[in-house]
Scaffold this active site. Structure first.
Site, PDB file in Angstrom:
ATOM      1  N   GLY A 155       0.814  -1.226   0.000  1.00 27.53           N
ATOM      2  CA  GLY A 155       0.000   0.000   0.000  1.00 27.53           C
ATOM      3  C   GLY A 155       0.835   1.258   0.000  1.00 27.53           C
ATOM      4  O   GLY A 155       2.065   1.217   0.103  1.00 27.53           O
ATOM      5  N   GLY A 172       2.562   3.609   1.525  1.00 20.89           N
ATOM      6  CA  GLY A 172       3.128   3.824   2.854  1.00 20.89           C
ATOM      7  C   GLY A 172       3.613   5.246   3.039  1.00 20.89           C
ATOM      8  O   GLY A 172       3.785   5.719   4.154  1.00 20.89           O
ATOM      9  N   LYS A 182       4.440  12.395  -2.468  1.00 16.52           N
ATOM     10  CA  LYS A 182       5.288  11.301  -1.996  1.00 16.52           C
ATOM     11  C   LYS A 182       6.164  11.838  -0.867  1.00 16.52           C
ATOM     12  O   LYS A 182       6.929  12.781  -1.079  1.00 16.52           O
ATOM     13  CB  LYS A 182       6.147  10.770  -3.152  1.00 16.52           C
ATOM     14  N   GLY A 238       7.001   7.075   6.502  1.00 13.04           N
ATOM     15  CA  GLY A 238       6.125   7.800   5.575  1.00 13.04           C
ATOM     16  C   GLY A 238       6.767   9.017   4.929  1.00 13.04           C
ATOM     17  O   GLY A 238       6.102   9.803   4.256  1.00 13.04           O
ATOM     18  N   ARG A 287       3.422  14.151  -7.581  1.00 12.75           N
ATOM     19  CA  ARG A 287       3.480  13.465  -8.869  1.00 12.75           C
ATOM     20  C   ARG A 287       2.069  13.226  -9.387  1.00 12.75           C
ATOM     21  O   ARG A 287       1.120  13.145  -8.606  1.00 12.75           O
ATOM     22  CB  ARG A 287       4.297  12.177  -8.773  1.00 12.75           C
ATOM     23  N   ARG A 303      -1.819  -0.161  -9.558  1.00 12.77           N
ATOM     24  CA  ARG A 303      -0.692  -1.047  -9.883  1.00 12.77           C
ATOM     25  C   ARG A 303      -1.163  -2.481 -10.006  1.00 12.77           C
ATOM     26  O   ARG A 303      -2.254  -2.815  -9.528  1.00 12.77           O
ATOM     27  CB  ARG A 303       0.340  -1.006  -8.740  1.00 12.77           C
ATOM     28  N   ASP A 355       4.212  -4.413  -7.239  1.00 12.41           N
ATOM     29  CA  ASP A 355       3.598  -3.191  -6.693  1.00 12.41           C
ATOM     30  C   ASP A 355       4.148  -1.948  -7.387  1.00 12.41           C
ATOM     31  O   ASP A 355       3.636  -0.850  -7.172  1.00 12.41           O
ATOM     32  CB  ASP A 355       3.816  -3.093  -5.176  1.00 12.41           C
ATOM     33  N   ASN A 356       5.182  -2.118  -8.196  1.00 15.39           N
ATOM     34  CA  ASN A 356       5.748  -0.986  -8.928  1.00 15.39           C
ATOM     35  C   ASN A 356       5.437  -1.064 -10.419  1.00 15.39           C
ATOM     36  O   ASN A 356       6.128  -0.454 -11.230  1.00 15.39           O
ATOM     37  CB  ASN A 356       7.260  -0.922  -8.715  1.00 15.39           C
TER      38      ASN A 356
HETATM   39  P1  AMP Z   1       9.137   0.820  -2.929  1.00 11.67           P
HETATM   40  O1  AMP Z   1      10.304  -0.060  -2.777  1.00 11.67           O
HETATM   41  O2  AMP Z   1       9.474   2.298  -2.874  1.00 11.67           O
HETATM   42  O3  AMP Z   1       8.284   0.501  -4.081  1.00 11.67           O
HETATM   43  O4  AMP Z   1       8.245   0.619  -1.606  1.00 11.67           O
HETATM   44  C1  AMP Z   1       7.696  -0.615  -1.242  1.00 11.67           C
HETATM   45  C2  AMP Z   1       6.681  -0.398  -0.162  1.00 11.67           C
HETATM   46  O5  AMP Z   1       7.288   0.218   0.974  1.00 11.67           O
HETATM   47  C3  AMP Z   1       5.519   0.504  -0.551  1.00 11.67           C
HETATM   48  O6  AMP Z   1       4.379   0.003   0.071  1.00 11.67           O
HETATM   49  C4  AMP Z   1       5.931   1.832   0.014  1.00 11.67           C
HETATM   50  O7  AMP Z   1       4.816   2.659   0.280  1.00 11.67           O
HETATM   51  C5  AMP Z   1       6.623   1.428   1.291  1.00 11.67           C
HETATM   52  N1  AMP Z   1       7.605   2.424   1.728  1.00 11.67           N
HETATM   53  C6  AMP Z   1       8.811   2.710   1.178  1.00 11.67           C
HETATM   54  N2  AMP Z   1       9.433   3.679   1.862  1.00 11.67           N
HETATM   55  C7  AMP Z   1       8.609   4.029   2.887  1.00 11.67           C
HETATM   56  C8  AMP Z   1       8.684   4.975   3.956  1.00 11.67           C
HETATM   57  N3  AMP Z   1       9.745   5.757   4.136  1.00 11.67           N
HETATM   58  N4  AMP Z   1       7.631   5.038   4.794  1.00 11.67           N
HETATM   59  C9  AMP Z   1       6.555   4.260   4.642  1.00 11.67           C
HETATM   60  N5  AMP Z   1       6.435   3.352   3.673  1.00 11.67           N
HETATM   61  C10 AMP Z   1       7.434   3.229   2.807  1.00 11.67           C
HETATM   62 MG    MG Z   2       6.679   1.277  -4.805  1.00  8.10          MG
END
Ligand code: AMP
Ligand code: MG
Length: 522
Positions: free
Chosen positions: A102, A104, A124, A137, A194, A201, A271-272
């Site tokens: 989700g 995050g 973001k 977050g 953004r 996704r 998820d990406n």
């Molecule tokens: P990503 O690798 O950026 O695609 O992130 C994978 C998951 O981790 C997603 O659900 C993001 O929302 C969550 N996420 C990454 N960085 C953070 C952060 N600093 N705080 C909260 N959630 C994060």
């Molecule tokens: Mg991501």
């Protein structure tokens, strides 16, 4: 600003919401999103704004100078009649099902309709959400600069992508352990806004299939078709298949573009993967400097290099398998989905060759093209050869002078003295073959050159360039962000005033963190 924006929310009106409104971390059930309010920040400051994106949503440069603009785009003010939310999704990370992920640290503010286009506006790094799990977050300046510059650069390269409107400092400090080696340090916090038609996704669908919640799955797929794939007609079992085929085609087209410009996403987790086939979630991505199928910028993926340059097309298929599994319950029969998946490789091969032909300036097709192209890929990897400089210089090659080939592309070689002996002979043979092939083409050398320069960029956001902008920004200087932003608006133009950026990666950047080594810490 409120009056100028034609706010037309859809997702948070049409899809089921999480009934819990407290911002606590939790597993969310039978809902596509959770309402959440962005975090107030210490000292919001706008660093850069995209004029084109302002225009796209009906705002002007003057609007961007107002306090309300900065406040809204850093989450410090929520426009009245808008209901920000974080989306629920799951995903396969590095090949393993990871359950609920989700948004995050992404918060959707609202959707805007302008000039017959729809834009979802998302922040973001604007604070924790129910999906933040153990993280904060937030986002740091370095990764925000990278996302801001790269997503706009990709758009101008002609690659489908999410866009960016603004880059701001939050004024807060954020703790990060860049290399995950027990050395956390405070960095400047930042927020990128953004925009995309939708941020759904593959993982948005997977989460409901994983929970066997076919009802919400159907609601979401029908919503996606009704609002984002309108041309496919009313949702039905037949439409679901055409929907899948369209996603497959778009995903494939996007990855072919990545291969064309030398972009390595770095974290192709499901998820990406955008359902619209947009490049999404700019994390530890990188640009090929030396042409190398085995390269990945992502240190988290160092061991298996699952997401290396040469594997991106295969990973696209792997991810599409997961999406097919997710929507299968709505179709109830696998035969047609399998047929589409089985056709992927043939399509990918054809599209890949077509794309590589265009890079070589070949407008016609012959049976020998594949051998010419694969032969080139092999020689390109014998010594370190800069991808961007090689293909850009190749348009200067003349079929009358095949022996001059090496000379024409010499700027692309990192160590010229390595281009000797057998390697030199291989290059000479390849240039002879290429010259012979060009003679079969009807187009004039001038036309060929123009066409090649329209698909082989002169300027890309080399990893070290982004890092220079980051190093300056960390010292409070932001001019380089603007210089790169302007340069990358016209990546196919000669722009002699920016010639200094048409160079190989400098040696200092070869092993520097942020240039050749990036982690998911952002
Ligand atoms: P990503 O690798 O950026 O695609 O992130 C994978 C998951 O981790 C997603 O659900 C993001 O929302 C969550 N996420 C990454 N960085 C953070 C952060 N600093 N705080 C909260 N959630 C994060
Ligand atoms: Mg991501």
């Amino acid at each position: 600003m409120q009056k100028k924006l034609n706010i037309q929310d859809k997702l948070n009106i049409k899809l089921p919401a999480d009934p819990i409104v407290e911002n606590t971390r939790r597993q969310v059930k039978e809902a596509c999103f959770s309402y959440v309010t962005p975090k107030k920040t210490a000292k919001p400051e706008l660093l850069h704004v995209s004029g084109e994106m302002l225009d796209n949503i009906g705002l002007t440069v003057d609007d961007a100078k107002t306090k309300v603009f900065v406040d809204v785009l850093t989450g410090n003010q929520v426009l009245s009649n808008t209901n920000p939310y974080a989306m629920c999704y799951g995903g396969h990370q590095f090949g393993n099902w990871a359950g609920q992920l989700g948004d995050g640290r992404a918060i959707n503010l609202f959707e805007v309709e302008h000039n017959n286009k729809n834009w979802a506006v998302q922040l973001k790094g604007a604070g924790a959400t129910p999906y933040s799990r153990t993280a904060d977050g937030l986002a740091v300046l370095r990764s925000s600069i990278r996302e801001y510059l790269c997503s706009e650069a990709m758009h101008h390269l002609g690659v489908p992508t999410t866009r960016a409107l603004s880059l701001s400092l939050s004024g807060d400090e954020v703790l990060r352990d860049v290399l995950y080696n027990g050395n956390p340090a405070y960095e400047k916090g930042a927020i990128v806004s953004r925009l995309a038609e939708s941020f759904l996704r593959f993982g948005s669908y997977q989460i409901f299939a994983a929970k066997q919640d076919d009802k919400t799955l159907k609601t979401l797929v029908d919503y996606t078709i009704n609002y984002h794939f309108k041309d496919l007609g009313k949702p039905s079992k037949k439409t679901y298949l055409v929907f899948f085929k369209t996603v497959l085609d778009r995903t494939l087209d996007m990855i072919i573009h990545w291969q064309r410009v030398g972009f390595v996403h770095g974290v192709m987790n499901t998820d990406n993967m955008s359902i619209l086939g947009l490049t999404i979630d700019y994390g530890p991505y990188g640009w090929l400097e030396g042409y190398d199928h085995g390269w990945t910028p992502n240190t988290t993926d160092k061991q298996f290099k699952r997401y290396r340059f040469g594997a991106q097309l295969d990973i696209g298929l792997w991810n599409l398998f997961q999406l097919a599994n997710a929507i299968y319950p709505l179709i109830g029969e696998s035969k047609d989905l399998e047929a589409l998946l089985n056709g992927y490789h043939k399509k990918a091969d054809e599209k890949y060759l077509e794309m590589m032909r265009s890079k070589l300036g070949l407008m016609t097709e012959t049976e020998t093209d594949a051998a010419l192209i694969f032969g080139l890929e092999e020689i390109l990897q014998l010594t370190e050869t800069d991808m961007t400089i090689f293909f850009r210089s190749l348009s200067q090659f003349s079929s009358n002078k095949p022996l001059k080939g090496i000379d024409v592309v010499k700027e692309a070689f990192y160590v010229m003295s390595e281009v000797t002996g057998e390697i030199k002979t291989k290059w000479e043979a390849w240039f002879q073959q290429y010259a012979k092939r060009l003679i079969e083409e009807q187009s004039s050398p001038e036309t060929r050159k123009q066409k090649m320069n329209a698909v082989n960029p002169k300027y890309v956001l080399r990893n070290y360039m982004a890092q220079l902008a980051i190093d300056e920004a960390n010292k409070g200087k932001y001019q380089l962000i603007d210089e790169l932003f302007q340069l990358l608006k016209k990546p196919y133009n000669e722009q002699p005033e920016y010639q200094k950026w048409f160079v190989k990666r400098p040696e200092w950047a070869r092993h520097k963190v942020g240039c050749s080594m990036l982690s998911c810490s952002s």
